[in-house]
Design a protein around this motif. Sequence first.
Motif, mmCIF file in Angstrom:
data_model
loop_
_atom_site.group_PDB
_atom_site.id
_atom_site.type_symbol
_atom_site.label_atom_id
_atom_site.label_comp_id
_atom_site.label_asym_id
_atom_site.label_seq_id
_atom_site.Cartn_x
_atom_site.Cartn_y
_atom_site.Cartn_z
ATOM 1 N N ASP A 3 0.823 -1.210 0.000
ATOM 2 C CA ASP A 3 0.000 0.000 0.000
ATOM 3 C C ASP A 3 0.860 1.265 0.000
ATOM 4 O OD1 ASP A 3 -1.206 2.220 1.933
ATOM 5 O OD2 ASP A 3 -2.926 1.225 0.994
ATOM 6 N N LYS B 160 1.290 4.151 -3.115
ATOM 7 C CA LYS B 160 0.918 5.552 -2.929
ATOM 8 C C LYS B 160 2.129 6.468 -3.091
ATOM 9 C CE LYS B 160 -3.096 4.568 -0.014
ATOM 10 N NZ LYS B 160 -3.640 4.561 1.367
ATOM 11 N N GLU C 134 2.704 9.489 -5.880
ATOM 12 C CA GLU C 134 3.039 10.839 -5.414
ATOM 13 C C GLU C 134 4.329 11.326 -6.070
ATOM 14 O OE1 GLU C 134 4.183 13.222 -1.296
ATOM 15 O OE2 GLU C 134 3.099 11.310 -1.170
ATOM 16 N N TYR D 165 1.100 12.403 -9.023
ATOM 17 C CA TYR D 165 -0.312 12.040 -8.869
ATOM 18 C C TYR D 165 -0.796 12.372 -7.461
ATOM 19 C CZ TYR D 165 -1.101 9.309 -13.185
ATOM 20 O OH TYR D 165 -1.286 8.915 -14.487
ATOM 21 N N GLU D 166 -2.106 12.486 -7.321
ATOM 22 C CA GLU D 166 -2.708 12.628 -6.006
ATOM 23 C C GLU D 166 -4.027 11.863 -5.971
ATOM 24 O OE1 GLU D 166 -3.482 16.728 -5.276
ATOM 25 O OE2 GLU D 166 -4.625 17.024 -7.108
ATOM 26 N N ILE D 167 -4.413 11.425 -4.782
ATOM 27 C CA ILE D 167 -5.704 10.744 -4.603
ATOM 28 C C ILE D 167 -6.790 11.805 -4.582
ATOM 29 C CG2 ILE D 167 -7.117 9.324 -3.084
ATOM 30 C CD1 ILE D 167 -4.485 8.074 -2.039
ATOM 31 N N THR D 168 -7.717 11.718 -5.514
ATOM 32 C CA THR D 168 -8.797 12.702 -5.588
ATOM 33 C C THR D 168 -10.151 12.147 -5.150
ATOM 34 O OG1 THR D 168 -9.165 12.181 -7.928
ATOM 35 C CG2 THR D 168 -7.659 13.999 -7.423
ATOM 36 N N ARG D 169 -10.306 10.851 -5.164
ATOM 37 C CA ARG D 169 -11.556 10.227 -4.708
ATOM 38 C C ARG D 169 -11.238 8.902 -4.027
ATOM 39 N NH1 ARG D 169 -15.908 12.036 -8.090
ATOM 40 N NH2 ARG D 169 -15.342 14.106 -8.832
ATOM 41 N N THR D 170 -12.024 8.557 -3.029
ATOM 42 C CA THR D 170 -11.970 7.238 -2.410
ATOM 43 C C THR D 170 -13.394 6.724 -2.289
ATOM 44 O OG1 THR D 170 -10.023 7.854 -1.102
ATOM 45 C CG2 THR D 170 -11.228 5.890 -0.417
ATOM 46 N N PHE E 116 -9.332 3.540 -4.803
ATOM 47 C CA PHE E 116 -8.736 4.874 -4.819
ATOM 48 C C PHE E 116 -8.599 5.359 -6.259
ATOM 49 C CE2 PHE E 116 -7.343 2.813 -0.955
ATOM 50 C CZ PHE E 116 -7.442 3.819 0.001
ATOM 51 N N PHE F 256 -6.608 7.958 -8.485
ATOM 52 C CA PHE F 256 -5.434 8.834 -8.564
ATOM 53 C C PHE F 256 -5.506 9.636 -9.865
ATOM 54 C CE2 PHE F 256 -4.098 5.395 -5.836
ATOM 55 C CZ PHE F 256 -3.143 5.899 -4.974
#
Length: 230
Positions: free
Chosen positions: A195, A199, A203, A207-212, A221, A223
Amino acid sequence: MKTESQFRHEGEIVVFHHPTYDHISKSWNRGEFYEQELLNLVQSLNLNGCYVDIGAHHGNHTVFFSLFCKADKVVAIEGNPVNFEYLEMNITENLCENVQAVGVLVGAEDMDKVNLYWNDENTGVATTIKQEQYENTAFNQQKTLDDILNNEKDISLMKFDIQGAEWSAIQGSKKVIEKHQPIIIIELMAWNKDDTKIKQYFEDIGYEITRTIKQGNTPMFLFESRRGCE
């Protein structure tokens, strides 16, 4: 034993062939796609281009991407030979003419033979990680996504759901990801030992996590590249 489920979605009749009592078929029998909330989110992104469904199983996401999204092409990859038969059957049944099905495992390197384990009650949890409680075994060749997708143009979305093998698959797809900067959707269960690595990799490449989205015990997730968000 084989059976089929059918339901209507956005005015279209959708048909899925599957083993009797398979876990995902419960959603179809309720008249909806499995992980419908996630699929609605993908549809709302209005993405053209090529979608890649990694861990396509019997075609739940593949069929939705093909029929109800703006995908020009869908590459559906499923490494379990039993699931792959159902995938091909459901692609044909639903007239998904923009889908290419690929029946191999994916990982960090090409390999001639990799073992696979699963059970009959939930064929979607097929994994290359040995599980003593899974009664079924098979093997298949493994290829990298960089090789499989080398000639694809405009890859706009990649969905990873391969039961703990996600990091290996990502290691074999870095060229494709960094070239196309697609939306990435990935299942990361709490027990996934990679995990943090996954991530951190995203990064590091912007990239970034925009929704979960969490449906049941399954966290997905989304990205997005910061470059794509600009």
